[in-house]
Design an enzyme around this catalytic site. Structure first.
Site, mmCIF file in Angstrom:
data_model
loop_
_atom_site.group_PDB
_atom_site.id
_atom_site.type_symbol
_atom_site.label_atom_id
_atom_site.label_comp_id
_atom_site.label_asym_id
_atom_site.label_seq_id
_atom_site.Cartn_x
_atom_site.Cartn_y
_atom_site.Cartn_z
ATOM 1 C CG ASN A 138 12.628 -2.853 -3.457
ATOM 2 O OD1 ASN A 138 13.398 -1.920 -3.299
ATOM 3 N ND2 ASN A 138 11.326 -2.698 -3.594
ATOM 4 C CB ILE B 25 0.463 -8.116 6.339
ATOM 5 C CG1 ILE B 25 1.548 -8.943 7.041
ATOM 6 C CG2 ILE B 25 0.493 -6.671 6.817
ATOM 7 C CD1 ILE B 25 2.949 -8.455 6.798
ATOM 8 C CE LYS C 207 -5.845 3.965 5.800
ATOM 9 N NZ LYS C 207 -4.992 3.802 7.000
ATOM 10 C CB SER D 243 6.375 1.621 6.678
ATOM 11 O OG SER D 243 5.303 2.530 6.738
#
Length: 521
Positions: free
Chosen positions: A212, A299, A303, A348
């Site tokens: 990544n 972040i 929830k 995302s």
């Protein structure tokens, strides 16, 4: 220079008179009912067609206010009533002056290096970027604007997309050493792109996935030699490694995006959620305090408001860790620590768009947990804008939340998506809510007060009540996670968060197929 050779004739254009200055398009950063203020780069055939089509289609959400072009003959020309405001080198200056929120690149055949340069110039003004595909593709479409996005995101959101971060964010980032954790993820990657545009002294991109990081550096720099300090391979759960990184790199601003986020998996593996979402945050906050970090933004997720899942409970504890340390930092006059809560982020990795598209591609049916389930949605640009604005506005201890309007019924979103991709008769199979899932999410706990901020579309809360003995409860939680004792970890979560009543899923039970909306942020 005329990029792409698409500088058409002047038959439909007219020269602006001396009284019609560039300022006539208006200034200010707020978008009205007409959509996001958009600067079109390129006044050739593609740019003219784009201005025409965006003006005709307000539902697309982009309001053109002017154009840029490097052809001197186009300077001061009106294109469908809008002026050519300057050349490409003036992009940042023009965008700031006119409160531009989106820059649309409408010059076919631009070299990738030039696209990156323009994207960075747009980012330096706090503007998002939209890309127009090749000129040939554009000519084959009746409405050029439809090429800029496969979907009308405003219809999926049930509201207009917001422009959140403005040019003032630059004051937090420019000239500072910035560290982004989880940099290789969907949110982390976009965050790195936008931070890079605001000219930090250094940008450190931390992730435990080397592939990544390689991809991210290639996207940002146009090459990925992997030979500089910008890429950092590390696990946020490794206290000694994180201490070393902060000691060596001395970051001044930290954006913490690394997390485990998939709700059903974390219900089955709560110890892993604790190690990453709680302990990892604790380690980063501790290292930030020791290193004298100026700004720290966590972040989190909606929830975390009155959590019913392991994901929500662990992110709620991460918020409480940030709040507790923010109070200490504020008393000492050191750094500013805050958090943001995301809704579900369209686009995302593993989110609605990718999962739903794959289910439609394979012939369906599309799986939804419950016919009345609703969620709050936001775009990646909105999510990153919220993080950057939080870094600018925070005074310490707040949790910032974007005004995402009314929650969207997943069934409605699925049907809307299917209609846009020409699959209106999509079959839907309801699988039932999974362990830890809510029927309807909330952005704030019932114990939290929703407070206004300097941004009209961003609210804050002081994060409600936490346990009396947070440190002692975390010690027990970490011990359970270190021993990989899932039931002990669940008990420790319930002690720390009395309103949380998570129960262990049956490992022998049949697992419902994934629902087509993101379980994380």
């Amino acid at each position: 220079m005329v990029w792409g050779g698409v500088a058409g004739g002047r038959s439909e254009d007219s020269v602006v008179g001396s009284a019609a200055s560039a300022d006539s398009v208006g200034g200010g950063g707020a978008s009205g009912d007409g959509g996001l203020r958009t600067l079109v780069v390129g006044a050739g055939s593609a740019g003219r067609a784009l201005v025409r089509d965006l003006s005709r289609t307000p539902s697309f959400g982009l309001l053109p206010v002017g154009l840029l072009d490097d052809d001197p003959a186009k300077r001061g020309v009106l294109v469908h009533g809008l002026p050519v405001l300057g050349g490409l080198a003036e992009l940042t200056e023009v965008a700031v002056r006119h409160g531009v929120q989106v820059v649309a690149l409408a010059i076919p055949g631009l070299p990738s290096a030039e696209v990156r340069r323009l994207a960075r110039a747009a980012g330096a003004a706090g503007a998002a970027v939209r890309y127009l595909p090749s000129f040939l593709v554009a000519l084959q479409r009746e409405v050029v604007g439809s090429d800029m996005r496969t979907l009308d995101v405003n219809r999926l959101l049930g509201r207009r997309e917001l422009h959140v971060a403005g040019h003032d964010v630059r004051s937090v980032i420019a000239g500072r050493r910035v560290l982004v954790t989880g940099a290789g993820g969907s949110i982390g990657s976009e965050l790195c792109r936008q931070v890079h545009a605001f000219d930090p002294a250094e940008l450190f991109m931390l992730d435990h996935d080397e592939s990544n990081l390689h991809r991210l550096q290639l996207e940002l720099w146009g090459e990925a030699l992997l030979t500089d300090d910008s890429l950092v391979i590390a696990d946020i759960r490794d206290r000694a490694r994180i201490r070393q990184i902060f000691r060596d790199l001395r970051p001044e601003v930290v954006f913490h995006a690394a997390a485990h986020k998939h709700l059903p998996l974390l219900e089955r593996h709560p110890c892993e959620a604790v190690k990453s979402n709680v302990l990892g945050t604790d380690i980063l906050v501790e290292a930030s305090l020791d290193a004298g970090v100026e700004r720290f933004v966590l972040i989190s997720t909606d929830k975390a408001a009155d959590p019913t899942s392991v994901l929500g409970a662990t992110k709620r504890l991460a918020e409480l860790i940030v709040r507790a340390n923010a109070r200490d930092a504020r008393n000492l006059g050191t750094g500013v620590f805050s958090a943001v809560r995301f809704g579900n982020v369209l686009g995302s990795r593993g989110s609605l768009l990718s999962v739903l598209a794959e289910q439609l591609r394979s012939g369906g049916p599309v799986t939804v947990t419950h016919p009345e389930v609703t969620r709050f949605f936001m775009t990646i640009e909105e999510a990153v804008g919220l993080v950057l604005e939080a870094g600018r506005m925070a005074r310490g201890g707040e949790v910032f939340v974007l005004d995402m309007g009314e929650p969207v019924r997943i069934v409605d979103l699925v049907r809307n998506f299917a209609a846009q991709v020409n699959a209106p008769e999509v079959p839907i199979r309801f699988t039932g809510l999974r362990a830890g899932e809510k029927l309807n999410e909330a952005l704030f706990s019932v114990h939290e007060e929703r407070l206004p901020t300097a941004h009209p579309k961003v609210f804050a809360t002081e994060s409600g009540q936490g346990p009396e003995d947070l440190a002692g409860g975390l010690t027990a939680l970490y011990a359970a996670a270190a021993g990989n004792d899932d039931e002990a970890a669940r008990r420790a979560l319930r002690v720390l968060l009395p309103g949380y009543g998570g129960t262990a899923p049956s490992l022998g039970a049949e697992v419902a197929a994934p629902a087509p909306y993101p379980d994380g942020f």
